[in-house]
Design an enzyme around this catalytic site. Structure first.
Site, PDB file in Angstrom:
ATOM      1  CD  GLU A 127      -2.998  -1.176   2.552  1.00  0.00           C
ATOM      2  OE1 GLU A 127      -2.948  -0.313   3.409  1.00  0.00           O
ATOM      3  OE2 GLU A 127      -3.638  -1.875   2.260  1.00  0.00           O
ATOM      4  CD  GLU A 235      -4.728  -7.713   1.919  1.00  0.00           C
ATOM      5  OE1 GLU A 235      -5.650  -7.216   2.378  1.00  0.00           O
ATOM      6  OE2 GLU A 235      -3.391  -7.578   2.187  1.00  0.00           O
ATOM      7  CG  ASP A 237     -12.735  -8.981   2.215  1.00  0.00           C
ATOM      8  OD1 ASP A 237     -12.792  -7.979   1.195  1.00  0.00           O
ATOM      9  OD2 ASP A 237     -12.719  -8.937   3.533  1.00  0.00           O
TER      10      ASP A 237
HETATM   11  C1  XIL Z   1      -6.339  -6.262   8.408  1.00  0.00           C
HETATM   12  C2  XIL Z   1      -6.666  -7.381   9.385  1.00  0.00           C
HETATM   13  O1  XIL Z   1      -7.516  -8.274   8.910  1.00  0.00           O
HETATM   14  C3  XIL Z   1      -7.222  -6.744  10.886  1.00  0.00           C
HETATM   15  O2  XIL Z   1      -7.463  -8.024  11.701  1.00  0.00           O
HETATM   16  C4  XIL Z   1      -6.467  -5.747  11.242  1.00  0.00           C
HETATM   17  O3  XIL Z   1      -7.027  -5.202  12.396  1.00  0.00           O
HETATM   18  C5  XIL Z   1      -6.040  -4.793  10.378  1.00  0.00           C
HETATM   19  O4  XIL Z   1      -5.600  -5.158   9.112  1.00  0.00           O
HETATM   20  N1  XIL Z   1      -4.943  -4.351   3.898  1.00  0.00           N
HETATM   21  C6  XIL Z   1      -4.066  -5.413   4.289  1.00  0.00           C
HETATM   22  C7  XIL Z   1      -4.343  -6.119   5.418  1.00  0.00           C
HETATM   23  O5  XIL Z   1      -2.999  -5.520   3.592  1.00  0.00           O
HETATM   24  O6  XIL Z   1      -3.136  -6.546   6.161  1.00  0.00           O
HETATM   25  C8  XIL Z   1      -5.353  -5.591   6.278  1.00  0.00           C
HETATM   26  O7  XIL Z   1      -5.651  -6.761   7.281  1.00  0.00           O
HETATM   27  C9  XIL Z   1      -6.546  -5.439   5.416  1.00  0.00           C
HETATM   28  C10 XIL Z   1      -6.292  -4.264   4.326  1.00  0.00           C
END
Ligand code: XIL
Length: 302
Positions: A127, A235, A237
């Site tokens: 990011e 990631e 969802d």
């Molecule tokens: C999120 C986790 O799922 C949560 O448990 C935590 O509180 C915050 O981070 N982008 C990413 C992940 O790269 O590491 C993040 O994960 C979600 C957004």
């Protein structure tokens, strides 16, 4: 095949999930994980605040639990993440430029060395770009004190630490063709042209009604692959439910399978009840570990 992991493996891919160490003792959680998935990403346990909460003192216990769980069952592990502005302990932001550079490189080297040979892909930098139309880098201690060069420095350090690991740049809102993904694309093209080590780009793919699966998702994955890097859905969802959610999941999986260099898909959690997205039901298993229509759609698409 009758499970996500086995079906993906038949297509030469992995199908993974984010895992939290503190849920591994819950039998339904562990059973679902062990049955369905063949790759894991520690959800928080490898982040800087977890592994180096104070300078030079490393704590790997929670992440080791996940890595050991995975390794003993033949699952792959994605490393997430080495250099990120978030979940970053305060001490990092307090350092001056010279110390920060040393601390960043030491963090990468120590953490990658600890799990050397056990991680198939690392999110080296997470990011680093802003949302919106500017295509600019995001403000962070690394960006603000070290400048644009921090990203390539991180990748070079990572390559030296574990030459066998695939080194990824990972981001969100880069899933379709837009100003932000164009900026990442230009960075990757520049890295490939100059021989900066980068092997993969991760597309987080957090989708909801305001940010649905883009119509040019596959085309965007393909243009990155055409630069000579693997692409991964890291990631995934998708908020929603029922057939609409199922269709979106199916479209994501089909897009990955249509891109030869799309090597795997990771969903960001096993069950809706532990999703980081408090609003909604974005995953493949409901709170009772029942398979949702989205699960069936993914298995069918694989
Ligand atoms: C999120 C986790 O799922 C949560 O448990 C935590 O509180 C915050 O981070 N982008 C990413 C992940 O790269 O590491 C993040 O994960 C979600 C957004």
């Amino acid at each position: 095949a009758s499970t996500l992991g086995a079906a993906a493996a038949e297509k030469g891919r992995y199908f993974g999930t984010a895992v939290a160490a503190n849920h591994l003792g819950e039998s339904a959680y562990a059973n679902t994980l062990n049955t369905e998935f063949n790759s894991v990403t520690p959800e928080n346990e490898m982040k800087w605040d977890a592994v180096e909460p104070s300078r030079g003192s490393f704590s790997y216990g929670s992440a080791d639990q996940i890595v050991n769980h995975a390794q003993s069952r033949g699952m792959k592990v994605r490393g997430h993440t080495l250099v990120w502005h978030s979940q970053l302990p305060g001490w990092v932001g307090s350092l001056g430029a010279a110390d920060l550079r040393t601390a960043m490189n030491n963090h990468i080297t120590q953490v990658m060395t600890h799990w050397k040979g056990k991680i198939h892909s690392w999110d080296v930098v997470n990011e680093a770009f802003q949302d919106g139309s500017s295509g600019a880098r995001r403000s962070s201690p690394f960006q603000d004190k070290l400048g644009n060069g921090f990203i390539e420095e991180a990748f070079r350090t990572a390559r030296a630490a574990d030459p066998a690991a695939k080194l990824c740049y990972n981001d969100y809102n880069t899933d379709g063709v837009n100003a932000k993904s164009n900026a990442v694309y230009n960075m990757v093209r520049d890295f490939k042209a100059r021989g900066v080590p980068i092997d993969c780009v991760g597309f987080q793919s957090h989708f909801n009604s305001a940010s649905p699966v883009p119509s040019d998702y596959q085309a965007n994955l393909q243009r990155f692959a055409d630069l000579g890097v693997d692409v991964q859905i890291t990631e995934l969802d998708i908020e929603g439910s029922g057939s609409a959610q199922a269709t979106s999941y199916s479209n994501v999986v089909k897009a990955c399978l249509a891109v030869t260099r799309c090597t795997g898909v990771t969903v960001w959690g096993v069950t809706d009840k532990y999703s980081w997205r408090a609003s909604g039901t974005p995953l493949l298993f409901d709170g009772n570990y029942n398979k949702k229509p989205a699960y069936t759609a993914v298995l069918t698409a694989l």
